[in-house]
Design an enzyme around this catalytic site. Structure first.
Site, PDB file in Angstrom:
ATOM      1  N   ALA A   1       0.852  -1.192   0.000  1.00  0.00           N
ATOM      2  CA  ALA A   1       0.000   0.000   0.000  1.00  0.00           C
ATOM      3  C   ALA A   1       0.883   1.237   0.000  1.00  0.00           C
ATOM      4  CB  ALA A   1      -0.919   0.003   1.225  1.00  0.00           C
ATOM      5  N   GLU A   2       0.537   2.198  -0.852  1.00  0.00           N
ATOM      6  CA  GLU A   2       1.410   3.355  -1.030  1.00  0.00           C
ATOM      7  C   GLU A   2       1.493   4.246   0.199  1.00  0.00           C
ATOM      8  OE1 GLU A   2      -2.382   4.365  -3.474  1.00  0.00           O
ATOM      9  OE2 GLU A   2      -1.220   2.590  -2.923  1.00  0.00           O
TER      10      GLU A   2
END
Length: 220
Positions: A48-49
Protein backbone atom coordinates in the site's frame (compact mmCIF):
# COMPACT_ATOMS: atom_id res chain seq x y z
CA UNK A 1 -26.58 -8.50 -12.41
CA UNK A 2 -26.87 -5.83 -9.73
CA UNK A 3 -24.08 -3.27 -9.33
CA UNK A 4 -22.74 -5.18 -6.34
CA UNK A 5 -22.85 -8.50 -8.21
CA UNK A 6 -20.97 -6.91 -11.13
CA UNK A 7 -18.17 -5.78 -8.81
CA UNK A 8 -17.76 -9.23 -7.30
CA UNK A 9 -17.94 -10.87 -10.73
CA UNK A 10 -15.07 -8.69 -11.95
CA UNK A 11 -13.05 -9.15 -8.75
CA UNK A 12 -13.39 -12.93 -8.97
CA UNK A 13 -12.07 -12.96 -12.54
CA UNK A 14 -9.17 -10.60 -11.81
CA UNK A 15 -8.08 -12.80 -8.88
CA UNK A 16 -7.18 -15.49 -11.43
CA UNK A 17 -4.44 -13.20 -12.77
CA UNK A 18 -2.52 -13.28 -9.49
CA UNK A 19 0.32 -15.76 -9.09
CA UNK A 20 2.10 -17.18 -6.09
CA UNK A 21 4.70 -14.72 -4.80
CA UNK A 22 3.25 -11.63 -6.52
CA UNK A 23 3.64 -8.24 -4.86
CA UNK A 24 0.33 -6.52 -5.62
CA UNK A 25 -1.02 -3.00 -5.16
CA UNK A 26 -4.80 -2.61 -5.15
CA UNK A 27 -6.64 0.60 -5.97
CA UNK A 28 -9.62 1.87 -4.01
CA UNK A 29 -13.15 0.53 -4.52
CA UNK A 30 -13.69 -2.62 -6.57
CA UNK A 31 -10.05 -3.87 -6.43
CA UNK A 32 -10.27 -4.20 -2.64
CA UNK A 33 -12.70 -7.11 -3.16
CA UNK A 34 -10.10 -9.19 -5.00
CA UNK A 35 -8.20 -10.75 -2.05
CA UNK A 36 -11.25 -12.73 -0.93
CA UNK A 37 -11.20 -14.58 -4.27
CA UNK A 38 -7.50 -15.44 -4.36
CA UNK A 39 -7.13 -19.25 -4.09
CA UNK A 40 -5.86 -20.48 -0.73
CA UNK A 41 -2.76 -22.02 -2.34
CA UNK A 42 -1.72 -18.68 -3.90
CA UNK A 43 0.24 -16.42 -1.57
CA UNK A 44 0.41 -12.77 -2.58
CA UNK A 45 1.83 -9.78 -0.72
CA UNK A 46 -0.19 -6.57 -0.72
CA UNK A 47 1.70 -3.29 -0.87
CA UNK A 48 0.00 0.00 0.00
CA UNK A 49 1.41 3.35 -1.03
CA UNK A 50 0.64 4.90 2.37
CA UNK A 51 3.44 2.84 3.92
CA UNK A 52 2.83 -0.88 4.25
CA UNK A 53 3.81 -4.17 2.73
CA UNK A 54 1.93 -7.24 3.91
CA UNK A 55 -1.42 -5.48 4.23
CA UNK A 56 -4.36 -7.74 5.11
CA UNK A 57 -7.99 -7.55 6.20
CA UNK A 58 -8.85 -5.86 9.49
CA UNK A 59 -9.45 -8.31 12.33
CA UNK A 60 -12.52 -6.45 13.59
CA UNK A 61 -10.95 -5.27 16.84
CA UNK A 62 -11.45 -1.59 17.65
CA UNK A 63 -9.33 0.41 20.08
CA UNK A 64 -11.08 1.90 23.11
CA UNK A 65 -10.75 5.39 21.62
CA UNK A 66 -12.43 4.23 18.40
CA UNK A 67 -9.33 4.67 16.24
CA UNK A 68 -7.49 2.10 14.15
CA UNK A 69 -3.80 1.36 14.12
CA UNK A 70 -3.67 0.52 10.40
CA UNK A 71 -5.67 1.93 7.50
CA UNK A 72 -5.43 1.25 3.77
CA UNK A 73 -4.93 4.06 1.22
CA UNK A 74 -8.70 4.66 1.25
CA UNK A 75 -8.69 5.22 5.00
CA UNK A 76 -10.50 1.94 5.69
CA UNK A 77 -9.50 -0.24 8.67
CA UNK A 78 -6.90 -2.83 7.70
CA UNK A 79 -4.47 -5.27 9.26
CA UNK A 80 -0.85 -6.26 8.75
CA UNK A 81 0.59 -9.74 8.20
CA UNK A 82 2.93 -11.13 10.86
CA UNK A 83 5.84 -10.62 8.47
CA UNK A 84 4.61 -7.24 7.19
CA UNK A 85 6.50 -3.96 7.30
CA UNK A 86 5.75 -0.30 8.02
CA UNK A 87 7.71 2.47 6.33
CA UNK A 88 7.45 6.10 5.29
CA UNK A 89 5.98 7.38 2.05
CA UNK A 90 9.34 7.95 0.36
CA UNK A 91 10.36 4.32 0.89
CA UNK A 92 6.93 3.16 -0.27
CA UNK A 93 7.28 5.01 -3.55
CA UNK A 94 10.83 3.75 -3.94
CA UNK A 95 9.31 0.26 -4.01
CA UNK A 96 6.74 1.38 -6.58
CA UNK A 97 9.02 3.42 -8.82
CA UNK A 98 11.79 0.85 -8.53
CA UNK A 99 9.71 -1.77 -10.33
CA UNK A 100 9.20 -4.04 -7.31
CA UNK A 101 5.38 -4.24 -7.66
CA UNK A 102 4.43 -7.15 -9.91
CA UNK A 103 0.84 -6.12 -10.56
CA UNK A 104 -1.26 -3.07 -9.86
CA UNK A 105 -5.03 -3.36 -10.17
CA UNK A 106 -7.08 -0.20 -10.26
CA UNK A 107 -10.31 1.24 -11.52
CA UNK A 108 -10.60 3.87 -14.21
CA UNK A 109 -12.98 6.37 -15.73
CA UNK A 110 -11.54 5.92 -19.22
CA UNK A 111 -9.09 3.65 -21.02
CA UNK A 112 -7.96 4.18 -24.62
CA UNK A 113 -7.19 1.53 -27.21
CA UNK A 114 -3.48 2.41 -27.03
CA UNK A 115 -3.34 1.80 -23.27
CA UNK A 116 -3.75 5.40 -22.09
CA UNK A 117 -5.58 5.66 -18.76
CA UNK A 118 -7.57 8.51 -17.19
CA UNK A 119 -8.58 7.72 -13.64
CA UNK A 120 -7.72 10.62 -11.38
CA UNK A 121 -10.04 13.52 -12.17
CA UNK A 122 -13.18 14.51 -14.04
CA UNK A 123 -12.84 18.14 -15.17
CA UNK A 124 -15.02 20.44 -13.10
CA UNK A 125 -15.48 17.99 -10.21
CA UNK A 126 -13.79 18.11 -6.84
CA UNK A 127 -11.02 15.59 -6.22
CA UNK A 128 -9.31 14.68 -2.95
CA UNK A 129 -6.02 13.89 -4.66
CA UNK A 130 -4.53 11.64 -7.29
CA UNK A 131 -3.07 9.16 -4.83
CA UNK A 132 -0.33 6.87 -6.09
CA UNK A 133 -1.90 5.96 -9.43
CA UNK A 134 0.48 7.98 -11.60
CA UNK A 135 3.47 6.24 -10.04
CA UNK A 136 1.90 2.79 -9.91
CA UNK A 137 0.88 2.58 -13.54
CA UNK A 138 4.40 3.37 -14.73
CA UNK A 139 6.24 1.44 -12.00
CA UNK A 140 4.33 -1.85 -11.83
CA UNK A 141 5.29 -4.71 -14.12
CA UNK A 142 1.66 -5.29 -15.15
CA UNK A 143 -1.29 -2.88 -15.04
CA UNK A 144 -4.80 -4.35 -14.86
CA UNK A 145 -7.88 -2.12 -14.99
CA UNK A 146 -10.90 -3.59 -13.20
CA UNK A 147 -14.02 -1.54 -13.91
CA UNK A 148 -17.60 -1.55 -15.12
CA UNK A 149 -17.77 -1.49 -18.90
CA UNK A 150 -19.86 1.68 -19.14
CA UNK A 151 -20.77 4.69 -17.02
CA UNK A 152 -24.43 5.71 -17.19
CA UNK A 153 -24.64 3.92 -20.53
CA UNK A 154 -21.62 5.69 -22.02
CA UNK A 155 -18.51 3.75 -23.12
CA UNK A 156 -15.43 3.89 -20.90
CA UNK A 157 -13.19 2.04 -23.35
CA UNK A 158 -12.45 4.63 -26.02
CA UNK A 159 -10.41 5.39 -29.10
CA UNK A 160 -8.88 8.30 -27.18
CA UNK A 161 -9.37 9.45 -23.59
CA UNK A 162 -11.16 12.78 -23.19
CA UNK A 163 -10.32 13.27 -19.48
CA UNK A 164 -6.87 14.36 -18.27
CA UNK A 165 -4.51 11.38 -18.49
CA UNK A 166 -3.02 9.56 -15.55
CA UNK A 167 -0.41 8.02 -17.88
CA UNK A 168 0.13 7.12 -21.52
CA UNK A 169 0.26 3.61 -22.96
CA UNK A 170 0.54 1.74 -19.67
CA UNK A 171 -2.53 -0.52 -19.44
CA UNK A 172 -1.96 -4.21 -20.17
CA UNK A 173 -5.38 -5.72 -19.44
CA UNK A 174 -8.98 -4.60 -18.86
CA UNK A 175 -11.53 -6.75 -17.03
CA UNK A 176 -15.19 -5.71 -17.01
CA UNK A 177 -18.51 -7.50 -16.52
CA UNK A 178 -18.62 -7.96 -20.29
CA UNK A 179 -15.22 -9.44 -20.97
CA UNK A 180 -11.46 -9.64 -20.66
CA UNK A 181 -9.44 -7.47 -23.02
CA UNK A 182 -5.71 -7.20 -23.65
CA UNK A 183 -3.99 -4.08 -24.99
CA UNK A 184 -1.69 -4.92 -27.90
CA UNK A 185 0.19 -2.85 -30.51
CA UNK A 186 -2.62 -3.74 -32.94
CA UNK A 187 -5.40 -2.62 -30.59
CA UNK A 188 -7.71 -4.11 -27.96
CA UNK A 189 -8.08 -7.88 -28.21
CA UNK A 190 -11.20 -9.42 -26.68
CA UNK A 191 -9.97 -12.76 -25.30
CA UNK A 192 -12.90 -13.71 -23.04
CA UNK A 193 -16.56 -12.70 -23.09
CA UNK A 194 -19.45 -12.92 -20.65
CA UNK A 195 -21.99 -15.31 -22.26
CA UNK A 196 -24.78 -13.05 -20.96
CA UNK A 197 -23.78 -10.63 -23.73
CA UNK A 198 -23.35 -11.13 -27.45
CA UNK A 199 -20.17 -9.99 -29.16
CA UNK A 200 -22.21 -7.32 -30.94
CA UNK A 201 -23.52 -6.02 -27.61
CA UNK A 202 -20.00 -5.85 -26.20
CA UNK A 203 -18.78 -3.94 -29.24
CA UNK A 204 -21.77 -1.58 -29.09
CA UNK A 205 -20.80 -0.71 -25.49
CA UNK A 206 -17.20 -0.06 -26.56
CA UNK A 207 -16.14 2.98 -28.59
CA UNK A 208 -12.80 1.45 -29.57
CA UNK A 209 -12.88 -1.28 -32.20
CA UNK A 210 -12.38 -4.70 -30.64
CA UNK A 211 -10.20 -7.35 -32.20
CA UNK A 212 -11.80 -10.73 -31.57
CA UNK A 213 -9.24 -13.32 -30.50
CA UNK A 214 -8.97 -16.52 -32.52
CA UNK A 215 -9.07 -18.27 -29.14
CA UNK A 216 -12.05 -16.38 -27.72
CA UNK A 217 -13.57 -18.20 -24.74
CA UNK A 218 -16.32 -17.59 -22.18
CA UNK A 219 -15.34 -15.89 -18.92
CA UNK A 220 -14.95 -18.51 -16.20
Amino acid sequence: MTKDEIKHFIARRVARELANGDVVNLGIGLPTLIPQYVPSDVKITLQAENGFIGLCAHDGNIREDGNYYVVDPSGNPAGIEHDGMFFDSSFSFTIIRGGHVDKTILGSMQVAENGDIANWIIPGKAVHGMGGAMDLVVGAKKVIVAMEHTQKGLPKILQRCTYPLTAKGVVDMIVTEMGVMNITPQGIVLSEYNPNFTINEIQAATEAALIISDHLSPMA
